[in-house]
Design an enzyme around this catalytic site. Structure first.
Site, PDB file in Angstrom:
ATOM      1  N   LYS A  25      -2.762  -1.659  15.710  1.00 23.49           N
ATOM      2  CA  LYS A  25      -2.548  -0.952  16.539  1.00 23.49           C
ATOM      3  C   LYS A  25      -3.578  -0.796  18.060  1.00 23.49           C
ATOM      4  O   LYS A  25      -4.672  -0.455  17.949  1.00 23.49           O
ATOM      5  CB  LYS A  25      -2.189   0.448  16.946  1.00 23.49           C
ATOM      6  CG  LYS A  25      -0.884   0.730  15.772  1.00 23.49           C
ATOM      7  CD  LYS A  25      -0.567   2.300  15.860  1.00 23.49           C
ATOM      8  CE  LYS A  25       0.792   2.505  14.880  1.00 23.49           C
ATOM      9  NZ  LYS A  25       0.702   2.280  13.311  1.00 23.49           N
ATOM     10  N   GLU A  78       0.653  -1.246   0.125  1.00 21.09           N
ATOM     11  CA  GLU A  78       0.218  -0.488   0.027  1.00 21.09           C
ATOM     12  C   GLU A  78       1.078   1.476  -0.344  1.00 21.09           C
ATOM     13  O   GLU A  78       1.885   1.191   0.572  1.00 21.09           O
ATOM     14  CB  GLU A  78      -0.769   0.128   1.178  1.00 21.09           C
ATOM     15  CG  GLU A  78      -0.435  -0.481   2.418  1.00 21.09           C
ATOM     16  CD  GLU A  78      -0.800   0.764   3.915  1.00 21.09           C
ATOM     17  OE1 GLU A  78      -1.404   1.941   3.385  1.00 21.09           O
ATOM     18  OE2 GLU A  78      -0.836   0.182   4.631  1.00 21.09           O
TER      19      GLU A  78
HETATM   20  N1  PSU Z   1      -2.460   1.330  10.623  1.00 16.92           N
HETATM   21  C1  PSU Z   1      -1.161   1.689  10.670  1.00 16.92           C
HETATM   22  N2  PSU Z   1       0.024   2.194   9.920  1.00 16.92           N
HETATM   23  C2  PSU Z   1      -1.025   2.851   8.249  1.00 16.92           C
HETATM   24  C3  PSU Z   1      -2.677   2.224   8.428  1.00 16.92           C
HETATM   25  C4  PSU Z   1      -3.043   2.054   9.594  1.00 16.92           C
HETATM   26  O1  PSU Z   1      -0.386   1.180  11.539  1.00 16.92           O
HETATM   27  O2  PSU Z   1      -0.354   3.639   8.170  1.00 16.92           O
HETATM   28  C5  PSU Z   1      -2.868   2.866   7.284  1.00 16.92           C
HETATM   29  C6  PSU Z   1      -3.239   2.515   6.354  1.00 16.92           C
HETATM   30  O3  PSU Z   1      -3.598   2.605   5.223  1.00 16.92           O
HETATM   31  C7  PSU Z   1      -4.599   2.094   7.013  1.00 16.92           C
HETATM   32  C8  PSU Z   1      -5.274   3.039   6.880  1.00 16.92           C
HETATM   33  O4  PSU Z   1      -5.785   1.283   5.959  1.00 16.92           O
HETATM   34  O5  PSU Z   1      -4.528   4.075   7.613  1.00 16.92           O
HETATM   35  C9  PSU Z   1      -6.538   3.602   7.648  1.00 16.92           C
HETATM   36  O6  PSU Z   1      -7.427   4.417   8.230  1.00 16.92           O
HETATM   37  P1  PSU Z   1      -8.418   5.033   8.749  1.00 16.92           P
HETATM   38  O7  PSU Z   1      -8.138   4.295   9.901  1.00 16.92           O
HETATM   39  O8  PSU Z   1      -9.074   6.319   8.149  1.00 16.92           O
HETATM   40  O9  PSU Z   1      -9.332   4.174   8.242  1.00 16.92           O
END
Ligand code: PSU
Ligand code: MN
Length: 305
Positions: free
Chosen positions: A161, A27
């Site tokens: 996390k 990603e």
């Molecule tokens: N969790 C992490 N590092 C990240 C992400 C999530 O520890 O970089 C990123 C991933 O790309 C995930 C996104 O899909 O954040 C999720 O964002 P949201 O919570 O806005 O859906």
């Protein structure tokens, strides 16, 4: 127009798809919003090398100039890493960004979606998005989880996390019929730490076992993803107490500043990095490398099926 008209696949990956060679999707939100420059560009190159060393082909995804990019060249990687105002595309944003010819980093949800369109079945990330703490009131549940409900991609992660509510995240995945596999562990890992205190139903022993589960699931027409929880290597695992304190502080800061919506996860990640004086970043890199390695092994096994 056919969906294929929106895809821009590098010749190497196109050939690999046609020949059924192992490919690993990666990603770009982790680059644009998860890590600072220049650590992110070093990471972007190294993670691709790790995939190749295992005998698979890396396919980093992004939306660039209104195209779904499958595989980025050095300039495109640099663009995703360097531009600090790059948009973050989740599922709901894809059609708008494509229609407007925009550029954006792809989240887990969007990378799964693109991988599926291209016919790529394995994807390595750092951690997935999930149910945020306090979601009972905010309804902040990452679109990543919905994507797992219906998109046929196996995602190798170090869990999620503890900025998230891990228990509720696992409940949500259960409701939507997503198998959560512990890679050589019976606990769902929590990113910087090997253990979370939350168990998984299935402990898998190796990549071949994961590949067999993927094949069986999709043979049966059971659409949706498979989530692999691959713990951070022991030597890089952080102390629960230290990281929990930092996470709580970051959550308080987000609340004070009124951070909401898609800004939440990037804000928390950057704040945690600052509060740990960069220690968390070192762990983040290592767990993501480890995920790329395991994902590549799974892709190699799956290509034999
Ligand atoms: N969790 C992490 N590092 C990240 C992400 C999530 O520890 O970089 C990123 C991933 O790309 C995930 C996104 O899909 O954040 C999720 O964002 P949201 O919570 O806005 O859906
Ligand atoms: Mn959210």
């Amino acid at each position: 127009m056919n969906y294929k008209d929106y895809l821009s696949i590098t010749p190497e990956i196109q050939e690999a798809i046609q020949e059924g060679k192992p490919i690993v999707a990666l990603e770009s939100t982790i680059l644009s919003h998860g890590m600072p420059y220049p650590e992110n560009i070093e990471f972007a190159h190294k993670v691709e090398e790790i995939v190749r060393a295992q005998g698979a082909i890396p396919a980093t995804m992004a939306i660039i100039g209104g195209k779904l990019k499958v595989g980025l060249n050095s300039e495109e990687l640099e663009l995703m890493c360097k531009a600090d105002n790059i948009a973050k595309a989740s599922r709901r944003d894809v059609a708008v960004y494509l229609a407007n010819g925009q550029t954006a980093a792809t989240t887990v949800a969007t990378t799964m979606l693109i991988a599926n369109l291209a016919g790529i079945r394995v994807f390595a990330t750092g951690g997935i998005g999930g149910v945020h703490r306090g979601a009972q009131e905010t309804m902040d549940i990452s679109a990543d989880l919905q994507e797992f409900a219906h998109t046929n991609v196996c995602v190798v992660s170090a869990g999620c996390k503890s900025i998230l509510d891990i228990g509720l995240t696992l409940e949500y995945l259960e409701t939507y019929g997503v198998p959560v596999l512990g890679y050589q562990t019976s606990e769902f890992p929590c990113f910087y730490c090997e253990t979370s205190g939350f168990g998984v139903d299935y402990k898998v022993k190796d990549a071949a076992e994961v590949a067999k589960i993927m094949k069986t699931k999709w043979d049966l027409g059971l659409d949706g993803g498979v989530l692999v929880g691959n713990p951070i290597p022991h030597e890089y695992s952080m102390d629960h107490k230290v990281i929990d304190e930092v996470i709580n502080k970051a959550l308080d800061m987000a609340k004070e500043k009124g951070i909401k919506g898609k800004a939440t996860t990037p804000f928390l990640l950057a704040t945690i990095k600052d509060l740990t004086g960069g220690d968390s970043l070192a762990s983040n890199l290592q767990l993501a490398y480890n995920n790329a390695k395991v994902a590549s092994q799974i892709a190699v096994e799956f290509a034999k099926k």
